[in-house]
Design a protein around this motif. Sequence first.
Motif, short mmCIF file in Angstrom:
data_model
loop_
_atom_site.label_atom_id
_atom_site.label_comp_id
_atom_site.label_asym_id
_atom_site.label_seq_id
_atom_site.Cartn_x
_atom_site.Cartn_y
_atom_site.Cartn_z
N GLY A 5 0.80 -1.22 0.00
CA GLY A 5 0.00 0.00 0.00
C GLY A 5 0.83 1.26 0.00
N HIS A 6 2.05 1.18 -0.56
CA HIS A 6 2.93 2.35 -0.54
C HIS A 6 3.91 2.27 -1.71
N GLN A 7 4.04 3.36 -2.45
CA GLN A 7 5.04 3.46 -3.52
C GLN A 7 6.25 4.19 -2.97
N PHE A 8 7.40 3.54 -2.99
CA PHE A 8 8.60 4.10 -2.37
C PHE A 8 9.19 5.24 -3.19
N LYS A 9 9.45 6.34 -2.51
CA LYS A 9 10.17 7.44 -3.14
C LYS A 9 11.65 7.09 -3.27
N ASP A 10 12.13 6.30 -2.30
CA ASP A 10 13.52 5.83 -2.31
C ASP A 10 13.51 4.30 -2.40
N PRO A 11 13.54 3.75 -3.61
CA PRO A 11 13.47 2.30 -3.79
C PRO A 11 14.60 1.53 -3.10
N SER A 12 15.72 2.21 -2.85
CA SER A 12 16.84 1.52 -2.21
C SER A 12 16.49 1.09 -0.78
N LEU A 13 15.56 1.79 -0.15
CA LEU A 13 15.13 1.40 1.20
C LEU A 13 14.43 0.05 1.17
N LEU A 14 13.56 -0.14 0.19
CA LEU A 14 12.85 -1.41 0.08
C LEU A 14 13.82 -2.52 -0.28
N GLU A 15 14.75 -2.24 -1.17
CA GLU A 15 15.75 -3.24 -1.56
C GLU A 15 16.58 -3.67 -0.37
N SER B 48 24.64 -10.16 1.42
CA SER B 48 25.71 -9.18 1.55
C SER B 48 27.07 -9.85 1.59
N LEU B 49 27.16 -10.95 2.34
CA LEU B 49 28.43 -11.67 2.44
C LEU B 49 28.84 -12.26 1.10
N ASP B 50 27.88 -12.84 0.40
CA ASP B 50 28.18 -13.46 -0.90
C ASP B 50 28.61 -12.43 -1.93
N ASN B 51 28.14 -11.19 -1.77
CA ASN B 51 28.42 -10.16 -2.76
C ASN B 51 29.42 -9.12 -2.27
N ASP B 52 30.16 -9.47 -1.21
CA ASP B 52 31.22 -8.61 -0.69
C ASP B 52 30.75 -7.19 -0.39
N LYS B 53 29.54 -7.11 0.19
CA LYS B 53 29.00 -5.81 0.57
C LYS B 53 29.28 -5.54 2.04
N GLU B 54 29.22 -4.27 2.41
CA GLU B 54 29.41 -3.91 3.80
C GLU B 54 28.25 -4.44 4.64
N GLY B 55 28.48 -4.59 5.95
CA GLY B 55 27.46 -5.14 6.84
C GLY B 55 26.17 -4.36 6.86
N SER B 56 26.24 -3.04 6.56
CA SER B 56 25.03 -2.22 6.60
C SER B 56 24.14 -2.43 5.38
N ASP B 57 24.65 -3.14 4.36
CA ASP B 57 23.88 -3.35 3.15
C ASP B 57 22.96 -4.57 3.27
N ASN B 58 22.32 -4.69 4.41
CA ASN B 58 21.32 -5.75 4.60
C ASN B 58 20.25 -5.21 5.55
N TYR B 59 19.30 -6.04 5.87
CA TYR B 59 18.11 -5.53 6.58
C TYR B 59 18.23 -5.40 8.09
N CYS C 261 10.39 -12.15 -1.93
CA CYS C 261 11.26 -11.10 -2.46
C CYS C 261 12.58 -10.98 -1.70
N ILE C 262 12.78 -11.78 -0.65
CA ILE C 262 14.02 -11.69 0.13
C ILE C 262 15.21 -12.12 -0.72
N ARG C 263 16.25 -11.29 -0.72
CA ARG C 263 17.48 -11.63 -1.44
C ARG C 263 18.38 -12.42 -0.51
N LEU C 264 18.71 -13.65 -0.90
CA LEU C 264 19.49 -14.56 -0.07
C LEU C 264 20.81 -14.92 -0.74
N GLY C 265 21.81 -15.24 0.07
CA GLY C 265 23.04 -15.81 -0.47
C GLY C 265 22.76 -17.18 -1.04
N ALA C 266 23.65 -17.67 -1.90
CA ALA C 266 23.41 -18.93 -2.61
C ALA C 266 23.19 -20.10 -1.67
#
Length: 232
Positions: free
Chosen positions: A14-24, A33-44, A100-105
């Motif tokens: 019921g909401h269209q995100f102005k900042d889609p990166s928040l939903l992602e 994040s670990l599988d893609n060598d991202k920083e710890g903050s790049d997850n939920y 829609c959850i993005r998971l490591g392999a």
Amino acid sequence: MDTDTAEILEESLGHQFKDPSLLECALTHPSWSLDNDKEGSDNYQRLEFLGDSVLALVLAEKLYHLYPDEREGMMAKARAALAKGSVLAKLAREAGIDQCIRLGASEAQSGGRNLISAQEDACEAVIGALYLDGGLDAARNFLLNAYGDFNEAVKQALANDNPKGRLQEWAQARDPENPPEYRVIEENGPDHQKSFAVVVLVDGSVSGNGVGRSKKEAEENAARSALESLGE
């Protein structure tokens, strides 16, 4: 997450995100994040922390107005029952958040998407993302729509709040000498984010299984599973 999937989820929320990166971010499991060598903050995890508090506020506000004559104790118990992992995981599944959850392999291959703990975490993170993007109204609108008939949701949550006690009563009525037996079969994760898998035996046979962040939560989920399988 592709545009079509995002739009379908936004419609459900019921909401269209102005900042889609928040939903992602709210849908990104730490394993991704670990599988893609991202920083710890790049997850939920940070959004989950925020969403937990927003959830508590929305529930407290609704209970305060819905039950003007009730004491604090009843409202606190109702809020805790409505915020249980199994309830939030159900909300996540009904909204399509779990898909829609993005998971490591490895996490995806091991069925991580079906874990109540992952669904609960993502649900809380989405609540946090809604709050940051659209304010309290956006989070409130999603939650109150998700719970549906709130009075009925409270009754059902309270009825399910003590599954171990209900299973104990059922077992004792059949055989007072053989109470349900709970066994931890798996323990995963670091000390600050443990996950426990438990089975419960009734009459010597496995009747239910559950996963939780604590042994108590896992046992409660196993008892719920057993009650369902026993037709109770």
